[in-house]
Write a protein that holds these residues in place. Structure first.
Motif, PDB file in Angstrom:
ATOM      1  N   VAL A 299      -8.749  50.492 -12.890  1.00 32.28           N
ATOM      2  CA  VAL A 299      -7.993  51.215 -12.008  1.00 32.28           C
ATOM      3  C   VAL A 299      -8.964  52.233 -11.263  1.00 32.28           C
ATOM      4  O   VAL A 299      -8.648  52.510  -9.958  1.00 32.28           O
ATOM      5  N   ALA A 300     -10.183  52.288 -11.866  1.00 36.71           N
ATOM      6  CA  ALA A 300     -11.096  53.099 -11.258  1.00 36.71           C
ATOM      7  C   ALA A 300     -11.716  52.499 -10.109  1.00 36.71           C
ATOM      8  O   ALA A 300     -12.069  53.421  -8.786  1.00 36.71           O
ATOM      9  N   GLY A 301     -11.882  51.123  -9.865  1.00 37.11           N
ATOM     10  CA  GLY A 301     -12.080  50.508  -8.478  1.00 37.11           C
ATOM     11  C   GLY A 301     -10.782  50.382  -7.533  1.00 37.11           C
ATOM     12  O   GLY A 301     -10.998  49.754  -6.568  1.00 37.11           O
TER      13      GLY A 301
ATOM     14  N   VAL B 223     -11.546  44.131  -9.591  1.00 36.28           N
ATOM     15  CA  VAL B 223     -11.972  44.904  -8.441  1.00 36.28           C
ATOM     16  C   VAL B 223     -12.507  43.907  -7.267  1.00 36.28           C
ATOM     17  O   VAL B 223     -12.171  43.903  -6.112  1.00 36.28           O
ATOM     18  N   LEU B 224     -13.128  42.724  -7.783  1.00 36.48           N
ATOM     19  CA  LEU B 224     -13.302  41.619  -6.881  1.00 36.48           C
ATOM     20  C   LEU B 224     -11.893  41.166  -6.027  1.00 36.48           C
ATOM     21  O   LEU B 224     -11.821  40.638  -5.163  1.00 36.48           O
ATOM     22  N   LEU B 225     -11.073  40.711  -7.104  1.00 35.61           N
ATOM     23  CA  LEU B 225      -9.723  40.421  -6.574  1.00 35.61           C
ATOM     24  C   LEU B 225      -9.074  41.408  -5.804  1.00 35.61           C
ATOM     25  O   LEU B 225      -8.529  40.808  -4.660  1.00 35.61           O
ATOM     26  N   ALA B 226      -9.322  42.592  -5.952  1.00 36.61           N
ATOM     27  CA  ALA B 226      -8.589  43.655  -4.917  1.00 36.61           C
ATOM     28  C   ALA B 226      -9.333  43.706  -3.855  1.00 36.61           C
ATOM     29  O   ALA B 226      -8.777  43.799  -2.749  1.00 36.61           O
ATOM     30  N   SER B 227     -10.553  43.406  -3.727  1.00 41.48           N
ATOM     31  CA  SER B 227     -11.289  43.430  -2.306  1.00 41.48           C
ATOM     32  C   SER B 227     -11.060  42.224  -1.563  1.00 41.48           C
ATOM     33  O   SER B 227     -11.027  42.070  -0.488  1.00 41.48           O
ATOM     34  N   THR B 228     -10.680  41.074  -2.289  1.00 41.19           N
ATOM     35  CA  THR B 228     -10.278  39.827  -1.686  1.00 41.19           C
ATOM     36  C   THR B 228      -8.739  39.743  -1.097  1.00 41.19           C
ATOM     37  O   THR B 228      -8.598  39.397   0.094  1.00 41.19           O
ATOM     38  N   LEU B 229      -7.878  40.190  -1.903  1.00 41.55           N
ATOM     39  CA  LEU B 229      -6.527  40.165  -1.870  1.00 41.55           C
ATOM     40  C   LEU B 229      -5.866  41.702  -1.588  1.00 41.55           C
ATOM     41  O   LEU B 229      -5.625  42.158  -0.452  1.00 41.55           O
ATOM     42  N   SER B 230      -5.742  42.118  -2.759  1.00 37.61           N
ATOM     43  CA  SER B 230      -5.181  43.685  -2.563  1.00 37.61           C
ATOM     44  C   SER B 230      -5.183  44.444  -3.904  1.00 37.61           C
ATOM     45  O   SER B 230      -5.395  43.542  -4.981  1.00 37.61           O
ATOM     46  N   TRP B 231      -4.944  45.643  -4.026  1.00 32.68           N
ATOM     47  CA  TRP B 231      -5.082  46.188  -5.345  1.00 32.68           C
ATOM     48  C   TRP B 231      -3.962  45.976  -6.241  1.00 32.68           C
ATOM     49  O   TRP B 231      -3.980  45.912  -7.481  1.00 32.68           O
ATOM     50  N   ARG B 232      -2.880  45.474  -5.425  1.00 32.77           N
ATOM     51  CA  ARG B 232      -1.759  45.049  -6.231  1.00 32.77           C
ATOM     52  C   ARG B 232      -2.037  43.679  -7.096  1.00 32.77           C
ATOM     53  O   ARG B 232      -1.673  43.468  -8.408  1.00 32.77           O
ATOM     54  N   ALA B 233      -2.943  42.899  -6.503  1.00 36.21           N
ATOM     55  CA  ALA B 233      -3.215  41.487  -7.243  1.00 36.21           C
ATOM     56  C   ALA B 233      -4.185  41.939  -8.407  1.00 36.21           C
ATOM     57  O   ALA B 233      -4.048  41.327  -9.258  1.00 36.21           O
TER      58      ALA B 233
END
Length: 500
Positions: A52-54, A178-188
């Motif tokens: 969550v921090a990222g 964090v990598l997934l959030a930067s690629t797609l969204s924080w929801r992912a």
């Protein structure tokens, strides 16, 4: 040996653990799988806890709140986890750990779905609160299930695997999220722990009944065809199993049936924790457990009111040494999580080429090395000589971090020193608490875990207030002040220990 005597309470987890059967041990592959699956569940929970921090920047932008308000997602989870681990422990201890683990991981996976789809911050916080309750029951159950899956001689390795999976979540799971959030969204990123937990539940259900037979001790001959046929028909290799004589003190199952309706499964919990007489264990054939309120020689045990079931876990706080040691842990964790929660804001410039997941991974790797250093140094030199330097190094790292935001290498070095010091501090404090000998080790370690997560909740909350009020660049002042308080309490405690 009766069925109740065949159960024992695991002091490390507070959950019922069934002894390995004497007929043999699991096959090595089956035993490894039985430990790996609970470890995968802990990895999923740890990923959700540290990722969550990222995500705070994306959460704040998408939900239309400040970054400090988005940090409440960390505060709510940590606070609920700390209280849930203490209050749910006595309730879930009566059930098999495998069942508790399946239910808690399934609930954790389901509750991450509304967190990933939350249209507003209150929905996200509610999902985080309920998910933390499920996680607080799942992590101890995972440790108990892993310990029950192996012989007693391998139990330490199994528990070490569970702890290693939690630390691995900071190295692999959180950066992947964090990598997934930067690629797609924080929801992912919230969907990732849900998928991992669901896969673990599927594996646990498929391996519920292990098809592999137990390993036959060396020198024992395989059963003949006649013996195998008798075993399949009678359940015993050498003939019918001798019938156990009925105990005259126990009522027959028919006479007990009206007292135990299937619609009320909490009856056993009621009898176990509410109807035990003061000064006596709550069940025949069960050893006394001071950490659950049992008291030898008619001591202070919970009476029919049952208030001591959970509240007896707070009795060691009456000791000034225990309270001071936990205060040091609380203050240092408050300092650490006030910085860690908002690490992407602090290192936005240094993390621009690679992303904040790099520094989260560095923090986790250094923390893994720090735990080994802290434990071995506490054994060699004593915990007091580890706690003081760990607090000092942490304070220096917090003060230096704002001045290293321009370079990736400089920030990584400071984050690595911070992670090694904070995580090395934890086993030294655990060593120190157990050495006080004021209560059962399991009870003291449970209180220490509560202090860690309460510090995480306080740090994320106070850090959010600082970020919203003065900006992230002033977070180091809050962290250094907390470290100063921890150093002062540690110094007073060390002087009292030297004088005694």
């Amino acid at each position: 040996m009766t069925d109740r005597e065949d159960e024992m309470g695991d002091d490390a987890t507070g959950t019922a653990v069934r002894r390995p059967t004497p007929c043999g041990e699991r096959r090595p592959r089956a035993a490894r799988r039985a430990v790996a699956l609970p470890g995968a569940g802990v990895f999923a929970i740890g990923t959700d806890m540290f990722v969550v921090a990222g995500l705070l920047g994306g959460i704040a932008h998408d939900l239309g709140v400040t970054v400090g308000s988005a940090g409440l997602a960390v505060t709510v989870f940590a606070l609920t986890y700390a209280t849930g681990a203490i209050l749910l422990g006595p309730l879930v201890a009566a059930f098999p750990p495998h069942r508790v683990l399946v239910v808690s991981l399934a609930a954790f996976a389901v509750l991450n779905v509304p967190a990933a789809l939350a249209p507003a911050l209150p929905v996200l916080l509610a999902a985080r609160l309920l998910g933390a309750l499920a996680a607080s029951a799942g992590v101890p159950a995972a440790a108990a299930a892993a310990a029950a899956a192996v012989p007693a001689s391998h139990r330490g390795r199994a528990l070490g695997t569970i702890v290693g999976c939690m630390s691995a979540a900071t190295v692999l799971g959180a950066p992947a999220g964090v990598l997934l959030a930067s690629t797609l969204s924080w929801r992912a990123a919230f969907a990732l722990p849900a998928v991992l937990a669901a896969a673990t539940v599927t594996g646990l259900l498929l391996t519920r009944d292990d098809p592999h037979p137990p390993v036959r001790p060396a020198g024992e001959r395989p059963p003949s065809a006649g013996e195998a046929q008798r075993a399949s028909t009678t359940g015993h290799r050498d003939g019918p199993r001798p019938r156990r004589p009925a105990s005259p003190s126990r009522p027959s199952p028919r006479s007990r049936a009206p007292l135990r309706p299937r619609l009320f499964p909490t009856y056993r919990l009621f009898v176990r924790y509410r109807l035990s007489r003061p000064g006596q264990p709550y069940a025949p054939g069960r050893p006394l457990r001071p950490d659950r309120g049992d008291a030898p020689d008619g001591g202070d045990a919970p009476g029919p009111g049952g208030r001591g079931v959970a509240w007896t876990r707070f009795r060691p706080l009456a000791s000034p040494a225990v309270a001071a040691t936990l205060a040091v842990t609380f203050l240092l964790m408050t300092a650490s999580y006030s910085m860690y929660t908002f690490l992407p804001l602090l290192l936005a410039g240094a993390a621009a080429p690679l992303g904040s997941g790099l520094f989260i991974a560095v923090f986790g790797l250094a923390g893994t090395a720090g735990t080994r250093w802290g434990g071995s140094a506490a054994d060699r030199h004593g915990p007091r000589r580890v706690v003081g330097p760990a607090v000092a190094v942490s304070a220096a790292a917090f003060a230096a971090l704002p001045h290293t935001t321009s370079t990736t290498a400089g920030a990584a070095v400071v984050v690595a020193g911070w992670g090694a010091a904070v995580w090395g501090f934890v086993p030294a404090q655990q060593h120190r608490l157990i050495g006080l000998g004021t209560a059962a080790p399991a009870l003291l370690l449970a209180l220490h875990s509560g202090a860690v997560h309460l510090g995480a909740a306080a740090g994320s909350l106070l850090g959010g207030l600082v970020v919203d009020g003065a900006g992230a660049r002033w977070l180091w002042t809050l962290a250094v002040v907390c470290c100063g308080g921890a150093w002062a309490v540690h110094t007073v405690l060390a002087r009292k220990e030297n004088s005694s």
